[in-house]
Design an enzyme around this catalytic site. Structure first.
Site, PDB file in Angstrom:
ATOM      1  CE1 TYR A 103      -4.901   1.103  -2.119  1.00  0.00           C
ATOM      2  CE2 TYR A 103      -3.616   2.853  -1.122  1.00  0.00           C
ATOM      3  CZ  TYR A 103      -3.702   1.782  -1.978  1.00  0.00           C
ATOM      4  OH  TYR A 103      -2.606   1.400  -2.715  1.00  0.00           O
ATOM      5  CG  ASN A 126      -6.870  -4.701 -11.130  1.00  0.00           C
ATOM      6  OD1 ASN A 126      -7.578  -5.335 -11.901  1.00  0.00           O
ATOM      7  ND2 ASN A 126      -6.255  -3.578 -11.449  1.00  0.00           N
ATOM      8  CB  CYS A 134      -4.950  -0.927  -9.264  1.00  0.00           C
ATOM      9  SG  CYS A 134      -3.828  -1.732 -10.400  1.00  0.00           S
ATOM     10  CG  HIS A 135      -1.834   3.223 -12.413  1.00  0.00           C
ATOM     11  ND1 HIS A 135      -2.626   2.425 -13.211  1.00  0.00           N
ATOM     12  CD2 HIS A 135      -1.811   4.433 -13.008  1.00  0.00           C
ATOM     13  CE1 HIS A 135      -3.061   3.133 -14.249  1.00  0.00           C
ATOM     14  NE2 HIS A 135      -2.592   4.360 -14.147  1.00  0.00           N
ATOM     15  CD  GLU A 161      -2.658   7.718 -15.783  1.00  0.00           C
ATOM     16  OE1 GLU A 161      -3.361   8.355 -14.980  1.00  0.00           O
ATOM     17  OE2 GLU A 161      -2.851   6.527 -16.058  1.00  0.00           O
TER      18      GLU A 161
END
Length: 166
Positions: A103, A126, A134-135, A161
């Site tokens: 952040y 979001n 956002c993850h 991912e």
DNA sequence: TCCGTATTGAACT
DNA sequence: AGTTCAATACGGA
């Protein structure tokens, strides 16, 4: 009646997502509803060809990410929000597939290094999770932080991912 | 204007 | 290594 979104569903093996489109592009994306009655979010007719095209792109991008692959194309994204939120979401889109940022790093990159909490707030607001990643935002110590769609989703998406987190 | 927040880093046990 | 705590920007009520 100003915000009349056109609503289309996306069936995946993870459940039924719901996408909403404005005349500018994809405005919102919802995670599959947990409990009862996923809304029957389909309009059969009268969908402009442009939006049908966007929806095909959205569907394929979403399926790619869920399968752990980087999407090749994205639909135009048109989330509504304040100028600050837009700048945060713009920055989120720059995080590469499989990478993470904190952040604090996002706050720095939008030129407001002290707005770390506000960045968290913007992430939570979001309207297009997954496609606006956002993850991929973690706390400074690489801990998970939070996620509006549920922390299980955040863990799962990052794992697919191949991102590193705790 | 007040309150909560998906933060952070330092100062304390 | 865990806990408390102040600083701080923003958005909603």
């Amino acid at each position: 009646m100003k915000n009349q979104f056109i609503q289309l569903s996306i069936a995946t093996r993870d459940g039924q997502f719901v996408a909403r489109y404005s005349e500018k592009g994809l405005a919102e994306l919802d995670f599959p509803m947990v409990g009862r009655a996923s809304l029957r979010a389909v309009q059969a007719n009268g969908i402009p060809a442009q939006i049908r095209g966007w929806h095909r792109t959205t569907t394929s991008a979403l399926e790619s990410i869920l399968a752990g692959r980087e999407p090749e194309n994205f639909p135009p994204l048109a989330p509504s929000g304040t100028a600050f939120q837009q700048s945060v979401w713009r920055e989120l889109k720059k995080i590469r597939f499989g990478q993470t940022k904190s952040y604090g790093e996002i706050a720095q990159r939008i030129g407001k290094p002290k707005a770390v909490r506000a960045v968290g707030g913007a992430c939570g607001a979001n309207p297009i999770p997954v496609l606006v990643p956002c993850h991929r935002v973690l706390a400074a110590n690489k801990n998970l932080g939070g996620f509006s769609g549920g922390l299980d989703w955040k863990r799962s998406l990052l794992a697919r991912e191949g991102a590193i987190f705790r």
